[in-house]
Motif scaffolding. Structure first.
Motif, PDB file in Angstrom:
ATOM      1  N   SER A   9    -106.187 -37.888 -84.721  1.00  0.00           N
ATOM      2  CA  SER A   9    -107.453 -38.495 -84.332  1.00  0.00           C
ATOM      3  C   SER A   9    -107.257 -39.160 -82.984  1.00  0.00           C
ATOM      4  O   SER A   9    -106.229 -39.771 -82.735  1.00  0.00           O
ATOM      5  CB  SER A   9    -107.911 -39.531 -85.368  1.00  0.00           C
ATOM      6  N   ALA A  10    -108.209 -39.016 -82.096  1.00  0.00           N
ATOM      7  CA  ALA A  10    -108.093 -39.591 -80.756  1.00  0.00           C
ATOM      8  C   ALA A  10    -109.389 -40.294 -80.393  1.00  0.00           C
ATOM      9  O   ALA A  10    -110.473 -39.819 -80.711  1.00  0.00           O
ATOM     10  CB  ALA A  10    -107.781 -38.506 -79.730  1.00  0.00           C
ATOM     11  N   THR A  11    -109.259 -41.419 -79.732  1.00  0.00           N
ATOM     12  CA  THR A  11    -110.417 -42.169 -79.265  1.00  0.00           C
ATOM     13  C   THR A  11    -110.453 -42.110 -77.744  1.00  0.00           C
ATOM     14  O   THR A  11    -109.467 -42.408 -77.083  1.00  0.00           O
ATOM     15  CB  THR A  11    -110.334 -43.633 -79.716  1.00  0.00           C
ATOM     16  N   LYS A  12    -111.563 -41.722 -77.188  1.00  0.00           N
ATOM     17  CA  LYS A  12    -111.692 -41.587 -75.742  1.00  0.00           C
ATOM     18  C   LYS A  12    -112.684 -42.623 -75.208  1.00  0.00           C
ATOM     19  O   LYS A  12    -113.653 -42.954 -75.867  1.00  0.00           O
ATOM     20  CB  LYS A  12    -112.199 -40.194 -75.371  1.00  0.00           C
ATOM     21  N   THR A  13    -112.415 -43.088 -74.017  1.00  0.00           N
ATOM     22  CA  THR A  13    -113.402 -43.923 -73.341  1.00  0.00           C
ATOM     23  C   THR A  13    -114.346 -43.015 -72.573  1.00  0.00           C
ATOM     24  O   THR A  13    -113.981 -41.936 -72.123  1.00  0.00           O
ATOM     25  CB  THR A  13    -112.709 -44.897 -72.373  1.00  0.00           C
ATOM     26  N   GLN A  14    -115.573 -43.462 -72.409  1.00  0.00           N
ATOM     27  CA  GLN A  14    -116.579 -42.634 -71.759  1.00  0.00           C
ATOM     28  C   GLN A  14    -116.445 -42.652 -70.237  1.00  0.00           C
ATOM     29  O   GLN A  14    -116.905 -41.741 -69.568  1.00  0.00           O
ATOM     30  CB  GLN A  14    -117.974 -43.128 -72.162  1.00  0.00           C
ATOM     31  N   ASP A  15    -115.779 -43.689 -69.699  1.00  0.00           N
ATOM     32  CA  ASP A  15    -115.773 -43.859 -68.251  1.00  0.00           C
ATOM     33  C   ASP A  15    -114.517 -43.299 -67.596  1.00  0.00           C
ATOM     34  O   ASP A  15    -114.477 -43.171 -66.374  1.00  0.00           O
ATOM     35  CB  ASP A  15    -115.894 -45.350 -67.891  1.00  0.00           C
ATOM     36  N   THR A  16    -113.493 -42.995 -68.349  1.00  0.00           N
ATOM     37  CA  THR A  16    -112.231 -42.546 -67.774  1.00  0.00           C
ATOM     38  C   THR A  16    -112.015 -41.076 -68.083  1.00  0.00           C
ATOM     39  O   THR A  16    -112.127 -40.664 -69.236  1.00  0.00           O
ATOM     40  CB  THR A  16    -111.059 -43.359 -68.357  1.00  0.00           C
ATOM     41  N   PRO A  17    -111.654 -40.260 -67.091  1.00  0.00           N
ATOM     42  CA  PRO A  17    -111.382 -38.844 -67.364  1.00  0.00           C
ATOM     43  C   PRO A  17    -110.199 -38.691 -68.311  1.00  0.00           C
ATOM     44  O   PRO A  17    -109.155 -39.316 -68.134  1.00  0.00           O
ATOM     45  CB  PRO A  17    -111.055 -38.278 -65.982  1.00  0.00           C
ATOM     46  N   THR A  18    -110.354 -37.888 -69.348  1.00  0.00           N
ATOM     47  CA  THR A  18    -109.307 -37.687 -70.338  1.00  0.00           C
ATOM     48  C   THR A  18    -109.142 -36.201 -70.573  1.00  0.00           C
ATOM     49  O   THR A  18    -110.078 -35.512 -70.949  1.00  0.00           O
ATOM     50  CB  THR A  18    -109.657 -38.380 -71.669  1.00  0.00           C
ATOM     51  N   TYR A  19    -107.922 -35.723 -70.354  1.00  0.00           N
ATOM     52  CA  TYR A  19    -107.666 -34.305 -70.528  1.00  0.00           C
ATOM     53  C   TYR A  19    -106.589 -34.044 -71.591  1.00  0.00           C
ATOM     54  O   TYR A  19    -106.687 -33.093 -72.336  1.00  0.00           O
ATOM     55  CB  TYR A  19    -107.230 -33.677 -69.191  1.00  0.00           C
ATOM     56  N   GLY A  20    -105.593 -34.860 -71.627  1.00  0.00           N
ATOM     57  CA  GLY A  20    -104.521 -34.659 -72.601  1.00  0.00           C
ATOM     58  C   GLY A  20    -104.513 -35.749 -73.644  1.00  0.00           C
ATOM     59  O   GLY A  20    -103.817 -36.738 -73.512  1.00  0.00           O
ATOM     60  N   ASP A  21    -105.343 -35.591 -74.688  1.00  0.00           N
ATOM     61  CA  ASP A  21    -105.505 -36.662 -75.667  1.00  0.00           C
ATOM     62  C   ASP A  21    -104.842 -36.340 -77.010  1.00  0.00           C
ATOM     63  O   ASP A  21    -105.204 -36.908 -78.031  1.00  0.00           O
ATOM     64  CB  ASP A  21    -106.987 -36.961 -75.885  1.00  0.00           C
ATOM     65  N   VAL A  22    -103.868 -35.435 -77.061  1.00  0.00           N
ATOM     66  CA  VAL A  22    -103.200 -35.054 -78.309  1.00  0.00           C
ATOM     67  C   VAL A  22    -101.872 -35.785 -78.435  1.00  0.00           C
ATOM     68  O   VAL A  22    -101.051 -35.764 -77.529  1.00  0.00           O
ATOM     69  CB  VAL A  22    -102.956 -33.532 -78.375  1.00  0.00           C
ATOM     70  N   VAL A  23    -101.675 -36.424 -79.548  1.00  0.00           N
ATOM     71  CA  VAL A  23    -100.382 -37.033 -79.873  1.00  0.00           C
ATOM     72  C   VAL A  23     -99.662 -36.080 -80.817  1.00  0.00           C
ATOM     73  O   VAL A  23    -100.189 -35.732 -81.865  1.00  0.00           O
ATOM     74  CB  VAL A  23    -100.553 -38.408 -80.544  1.00  0.00           C
ATOM     75  N   ALA A  24     -98.477 -35.661 -80.456  1.00  0.00           N
ATOM     76  CA  ALA A  24     -97.713 -34.710 -81.267  1.00  0.00           C
ATOM     77  C   ALA A  24     -96.415 -35.348 -81.747  1.00  0.00           C
ATOM     78  O   ALA A  24     -95.774 -36.092 -81.012  1.00  0.00           O
ATOM     79  CB  ALA A  24     -97.405 -33.448 -80.467  1.00  0.00           C
ATOM     80  N   ILE A  25     -96.068 -35.067 -82.960  1.00  0.00           N
ATOM     81  CA  ILE A  25     -94.785 -35.515 -83.513  1.00  0.00           C
ATOM     82  C   ILE A  25     -93.875 -34.296 -83.616  1.00  0.00           C
ATOM     83  O   ILE A  25     -94.180 -33.347 -84.331  1.00  0.00           O
ATOM     84  CB  ILE A  25     -94.954 -36.165 -84.901  1.00  0.00           C
ATOM     85  N   TYR A  26     -92.745 -34.338 -82.916  1.00  0.00           N
ATOM     86  CA  TYR A  26     -91.784 -33.239 -82.963  1.00  0.00           C
ATOM     87  C   TYR A  26     -90.696 -33.473 -84.005  1.00  0.00           C
ATOM     88  O   TYR A  26     -90.052 -32.536 -84.457  1.00  0.00           O
ATOM     89  CB  TYR A  26     -91.147 -33.045 -81.585  1.00  0.00           C
ATOM     90  N   SER A  27     -90.468 -34.722 -84.358  1.00  0.00           N
ATOM     91  CA  SER A  27     -89.491 -35.071 -85.387  1.00  0.00           C
ATOM     92  C   SER A  27     -89.891 -36.424 -85.977  1.00  0.00           C
ATOM     93  O   SER A  27     -90.263 -37.332 -85.223  1.00  0.00           O
ATOM     94  CB  SER A  27     -88.084 -35.153 -84.790  1.00  0.00           C
ATOM     95  N   PRO A  28     -89.872 -36.557 -87.322  1.00  0.00           N
ATOM     96  CA  PRO A  28     -89.459 -35.553 -88.310  1.00  0.00           C
ATOM     97  C   PRO A  28     -90.519 -34.484 -88.522  1.00  0.00           C
ATOM     98  O   PRO A  28     -91.674 -34.659 -88.144  1.00  0.00           O
ATOM     99  CB  PRO A  28     -89.263 -36.389 -89.574  1.00  0.00           C
ATOM    100  N   CYS A  29     -90.096 -33.385 -89.159  1.00  0.00           N
ATOM    101  CA  CYS A  29     -90.995 -32.285 -89.480  1.00  0.00           C
ATOM    102  C   CYS A  29     -91.367 -32.333 -90.956  1.00  0.00           C
ATOM    103  O   CYS A  29     -90.807 -33.105 -91.727  1.00  0.00           O
ATOM    104  CB  CYS A  29     -90.335 -30.945 -89.153  1.00  0.00           C
ATOM    105  N   ASN A  30     -92.283 -31.474 -91.323  1.00  0.00           N
ATOM    106  CA  ASN A  30     -92.726 -31.414 -92.715  1.00  0.00           C
ATOM    107  C   ASN A  30     -91.717 -30.611 -93.534  1.00  0.00           C
ATOM    108  O   ASN A  30     -91.897 -29.425 -93.809  1.00  0.00           O
ATOM    109  CB  ASN A  30     -94.110 -30.770 -92.789  1.00  0.00           C
ATOM    110  N   ARG A  31     -90.628 -31.268 -93.913  1.00  0.00           N
ATOM    111  CA  ARG A  31     -89.590 -30.618 -94.715  1.00  0.00           C
ATOM    112  C   ARG A  31     -88.795 -31.685 -95.455  1.00  0.00           C
ATOM    113  O   ARG A  31     -89.062 -32.878 -95.322  1.00  0.00           O
ATOM    114  CB  ARG A  31     -88.667 -29.776 -93.831  1.00  0.00           C
ATOM    115  N   THR A  32     -87.795 -31.248 -96.210  1.00  0.00           N
ATOM    116  CA  THR A  32     -86.937 -32.170 -96.952  1.00  0.00           C
ATOM    117  C   THR A  32     -85.641 -32.396 -96.180  1.00  0.00           C
ATOM    118  O   THR A  32     -84.986 -31.441 -95.769  1.00  0.00           O
ATOM    119  CB  THR A  32     -86.621 -31.613 -98.353  1.00  0.00           C
ATOM    120  N   TYR A  33     -85.275 -33.660 -96.014  1.00  0.00           N
ATOM    121  CA  TYR A  33     -84.065 -34.038 -95.294  1.00  0.00           C
ATOM    122  C   TYR A  33     -82.995 -34.504 -96.273  1.00  0.00           C
ATOM    123  O   TYR A  33     -83.300 -35.068 -97.329  1.00  0.00           O
ATOM    124  CB  TYR A  33     -84.355 -35.165 -94.299  1.00  0.00           C
ATOM    125  N   ASP A  34     -81.755 -34.283 -95.887  1.00  0.00           N
ATOM    126  CA  ASP A  34     -80.636 -34.790 -96.667  1.00  0.00           C
ATOM    127  C   ASP A  34     -80.616 -36.313 -96.562  1.00  0.00           C
ATOM    128  O   ASP A  34     -80.896 -36.867 -95.493  1.00  0.00           O
ATOM    129  CB  ASP A  34     -79.320 -34.206 -96.134  1.00  0.00           C
TER     130      ASP A  34
END
Length: 255
Positions: A9-34
């Motif tokens: 979910s991302a919240t944008k302001t109306q007055d500021t240009p926004t192009y890259g609004d994605v937050v990504a998690i690279y670790s941990p992943c959706n799996r089982t860890y030791d």
């Protein structure tokens, strides 16, 4: 790249240009860890704006309190008065108990102008992962060890300290037989041993202590006999008696 089974979910302001609004998690992943793994948090977002970028990043685990992530803001390329920033949040998770966990990373970018500061990017991503279990389940047999049963129906009752994907028992060290819960067994007369086994949801096999017990014929019941066998025994006894009488008569005549 967005982590599988995560929501953004991302919240944008109306007055500021926004192009890259994605937050990504690279670790941990959706799996089982030791449980011995050192799990690193690695999340990022892309921003585009003008002026200096102030980035903050936090995370929560299982809806607990927020913790701060170390952030880095890297200027990838620029053209006046805009520039592209790659924002990265890095941290290390504490040791967590076995089971499923929920990690949410929140990132916010603010543009610092000469006299003002504006919200440029705000978003979060949630990922679910699991910590494996290396301990076997603990199984306790109830009311059977050392007991003497006067019937063939023997109750098999036990407790287990965690969920199991498979349950079974072995009578007298024989092949394991699958069961689904407490049950009643039909066991022949004699001395016996019994062990219960369980496999938890992480593949760890556990077993109970071996129980020793005895099954006897109910003393209130009259023993049953085979009719043909009894008749045969009577005939044998009668025949032997007749031979003995004849033998005694011959002895008396000789005297």
């Amino acid at each position: 790249m967005q982590t599988q089974d995560s929501s953004i979910s991302a919240t944008k302001t109306q007055d500021t240009p926004t192009y890259g609004d994605v937050v990504a998690i690279y670790s941990p992943c959706n799996r089982t860890y030791d449980p011995h793994d050192n799990i690193i948090i690695n999340a990022s977002s892309n921003t585009l704006g003008g002026g200096n970028v102030i980035c903050t990043a936090t995370y929560t685990i299982d809806n607990g309190p927020a913790h701060t992530l170390r952030t880095e803001s890297i200027q990838m390329y620029s053209w006046d008065p805009f520039f592209h920033h790659y924002l990265q949040g890095v941290g290390k998770l504490p040791k967590l108990p076995a089971g499923q966990h929920k990690l949410t990373v929140y990132m916010k970018s603010e543009i610092q102008y000469a006299t003002t500061k504006e919200l440029f990017l705000e978003g979060e991503t949630t990922v679910y992962f699991s910590i494996g279990d290396t301990k076997p389940p603990n199984i306790t047999l109830c009311e059977i060890d050392g007991e003497v049963f006067n019937q063939n129906s023997v109750p098999l009752n036990f407790t287990i300290n965690e969920a199991a994907s498979w349950l079974g028992y072995s009578l007298d060290n024989s092949t394991q037989i699958t069961i689904t819960a407490n049950t009643t067994l039909t066991i022949p007369v004699g001395n016996h041993t019994l062990t219960v086994y369980a496999n938890d949801t992480y593949g760890n096999m556990g077993q109970s202590e071996m129980a020793h017990f005895t099954v006897l014929i109910n003393p209130t019941e009259s023993p049953t006999y085979d009719v043909a066998l009894v008749a045969y025994a009577i005939l044998v006894i009668a025949g032997a008696s007749a031979v003995f009488v004849v033998f005694k008569r011959k002895q008396n005549r000789n005297h």
